[in-house]
Design an enzyme around this catalytic site. Structure first.
Site, mmCIF file in Angstrom:
data_model
loop_
_atom_site.group_PDB
_atom_site.id
_atom_site.type_symbol
_atom_site.label_atom_id
_atom_site.label_comp_id
_atom_site.label_asym_id
_atom_site.label_seq_id
_atom_site.Cartn_x
_atom_site.Cartn_y
_atom_site.Cartn_z
ATOM 1 N N ASP A 148 9.591 6.535 -2.038
ATOM 2 C CA ASP A 148 8.476 6.710 -2.977
ATOM 3 C C ASP A 148 8.662 5.874 -4.231
ATOM 4 O OD1 ASP A 148 7.230 8.631 -1.587
ATOM 5 O OD2 ASP A 148 7.702 10.292 -2.937
ATOM 6 N N LYS A 191 2.920 5.645 -3.740
ATOM 7 C CA LYS A 191 1.551 6.154 -3.846
ATOM 8 C C LYS A 191 1.367 6.626 -5.268
ATOM 9 C CE LYS A 191 1.508 8.516 0.270
ATOM 10 N NZ LYS A 191 2.289 9.622 -0.195
ATOM 11 N N MET A 207 1.018 16.186 -11.412
ATOM 12 C CA MET A 207 -0.028 15.151 -11.488
ATOM 13 C C MET A 207 -1.165 15.626 -12.395
ATOM 14 S SD MET A 207 0.048 14.030 -7.474
ATOM 15 C CE MET A 207 0.238 15.682 -6.810
#
Ligand code: SAH
Length: 297
Positions: A85, A107, A220
């Site tokens: 990641d 991502k 997030m």
């Protein structure tokens, strides 16, 4: 009878003796002993077994390499391909063996990304070619890690896989505050939430979250802060409800910004690193006495 008595004292004797000892060692390792030699043996065994690769979906924790599990560390040491990641820290990337192929498959919520299908295809392709693949994910692979999609793709292709859990960012963030994620008499449960999902800003049980004492770890959440704030206030949460923004939890540049629901969007200005919003929690003890402004640019 010793090797010395079978062979005359000569370079040839020493060579033969070494081969016998080596053969015995190899037999013992194949029978299950000798952990140190495992990676070599596996490669050796696999040479005759085409397509016997596998994928380990491994949690790397929040960034501090000391928060890696021993198992994650071992799997990394044995890996031939590591697909990682964007959030994996440089210190953890440095633990990947140099002989291993390293593939960044980042991502980002609203930014440039490698599509999930491409990541799935990469995992399948390398495992099919016989490699020991580690899919290294930040935190715990089962927390906002799109684990299901990868596991389903591996299953659909008959590839052997296993999950190695990791320490999720919320745990490291609560520890930084000197708080528990749950506490007797305060909150008997804790929610893990995301500010947004594939469809956009994510709806939640706002009424439950607005109850006094509710605690949530919001992942997030930076871009969704105004949306979260609006929904929570609308459902009756107090503007004075504590919220702690923990940026870069467990890393050398960790920063805690204690704020309130009313002041949340302003507190997020300038937060550039990954951050968890701990709704309902304020720093305590030494964590509360730390000077938050000291590290600001
Ligand atoms: N699987 C990860 C979460 C991935 S989603 C885990 O279990 O932690 C990515 C989000 O995780 C980031 O947007 C941020 O909200 C959070 N995050 C990951 N690492 C973090 C860190 N070191 N400090 C604070 N938040 C972090």
């Amino acid at each position: 009878m010793t090797h010395a008595s079978i062979f005359p004292a000569s370079p040839l004797r020493r060579l033969c003796a070494r081969m016998i000892r080596g053969g015995a060692g190899m037999a013992a390792r194949l029978a299950g002993g000798g952990a140190a030699a495992l990676p070599l043996d596996r490669r050796w065994l696999r040479a005759g077994e085409a397509g016997a690769g596998r994928v380990d979906l491994v949690g790397a924790g929040p960034g501090d390499p000391e928060l890696l599990t021993l198992k994650a560390r071992r799997l990394l040491a044995e890996a031939e391909v590591v697909v990682h990641d964007r959030l994996i820290s440089a210190e953890i990337l440095a633990l990947i063996p140099r002989r291993a192929r390293r593939i960044a498959a980042g991502k980002q919520g609203f930014g440039p990304s490698v599509p999930q299908e491409e990541i799935n295809a990469l995992l399948v392709q390398h495992a099919r070619a016989g490699a020991r693949v580690v899919r290294l994910k930040s935190g715990d692979p089962g927390v906002y890690g799109r684990l299901d999609e990868e596991v389903e793709a591996l299953d659909a292709n008959g590839i052997d896989w296993a999950i190695t859990p990791g320490l999720t960012a919320a745990s490291a963030a609560a520890a930084a505050l000197g708080q528990g994620l749950t506490a007797r008499g305060r909150n008997t449960g804790v929610r893990l939430l995301t500010g947004h999902d594939v469809a956009g800003f994510a709806e939640q049980d706002w009424r439950g979250l607005a109850e006094p004492g509710a605690v949530a770890a919001i992942y997030m959440g930076k871009r969704a802060a105004r949306f979260l704030q609006g929904r929570l206030l609308m459902h009756g949460a107090g503007g004075e409800t504590p919220v702690s923004v923990v940026e870069n939890a467990s890393r050398p540049d960790q920063r805690i910004r204690p704020t309130t629901l009313a002041a949340l969007p302003a507190a997020l200005e300038g937060v550039g690193g990954p951050a968890v919003l701990l709704y309902g929690l304020a720093p305590r003890g030494a964590a509360a006495r730390a000077e938050p402004e000291e590290k600001s640019a």
